[in-house]
Design an enzyme around this catalytic site. Structure first.
Site, short mmCIF file in Angstrom:
data_model
loop_
_atom_site.label_atom_id
_atom_site.label_comp_id
_atom_site.label_asym_id
_atom_site.label_seq_id
_atom_site.Cartn_x
_atom_site.Cartn_y
_atom_site.Cartn_z
N CYS A 63 -12.58 5.42 18.83
CA CYS A 63 -11.38 4.59 18.64
C CYS A 63 -10.40 4.72 19.80
CB CYS A 63 -10.70 4.95 17.33
SG CYS A 63 -11.66 4.48 15.89
N HIS A 85 -4.99 -12.37 17.71
CA HIS A 85 -5.60 -12.50 19.04
C HIS A 85 -4.79 -11.81 20.13
CE1 HIS A 85 -8.21 -15.24 16.92
NE2 HIS A 85 -9.05 -15.14 17.94
N GLU A 135 -9.18 -2.83 7.49
CA GLU A 135 -9.57 -2.86 8.89
C GLU A 135 -11.05 -3.22 9.06
OE1 GLU A 135 -8.14 0.11 12.09
OE2 GLU A 135 -10.15 0.80 11.55
#
Length: 145
Positions: free
Chosen positions: A37, A78, A129
């Site tokens: 991550c 985005h 998520e």
């Protein structure tokens, strides 16, 4: 259409509004302990916002569904979450983990709600998520029973 069952937050308000939506964004966790991550990667986040209150506004809304979505979707969709001013690469409390993103969504929503005359409250932010990982943020100190 999303069909999802969310954990219920008990409260004594007359109205409860829930808004589901998704946004796609990239992030990274700037710490060695974050493993993979630590690298930039993306998610399609699914979120549910729970807003409560006792009074409707002059249009008969507790709060407009579209406004709730726009506050988050227009800000994060985005984009790279780390680049948003609400997050930091210096302090763990502001790294864009799922936990922190859910809290920041709450803060953005509640800041908007605080400006409304009928004073609705955000009592829960559910943020998924991945298909198998989600977080729920519930602010402390809200009217609950």
């Amino acid at each position: 259409m999303m069909q999802q069952i969310y954990p219920v937050t008990p409260h004594s308000y007359a109205y409860e509004l829930n808004k589901d939506f998704h946004f796609s964004a990239a992030h990274y966790i700037p710490q060695d302990q974050a493993g993979k991550c630590q690298q930039m990667h993306g998610h399609t986040y699914f979120t549910n916002i729970t807003v409560v209150g006792d009074e409707l506004d002059e249009t008969g809304f507790l709060v407009n569904f579209k406004q709730i979505k726009d506050l988050i979707h227009k800000r994060f969709d985005h984009g790279v979450i780390n680049h948003d001013s609400a997050f930091s690469d210096e302090q763990a409390i502001d790294f864009p983990t799922t936990e922190v993103v859910s809290r920041k969504i709450y803060e953005i929503i509640q800041d908007y709600l605080d400006g409304l005359q009928n004073k609705p409250k955000c009592i829960q932010v559910y943020l998924r998520e991945t298909p198998t990982s989600y977080c729920i943020y519930r602010p402390r100190g809200e009217k609950s029973t």
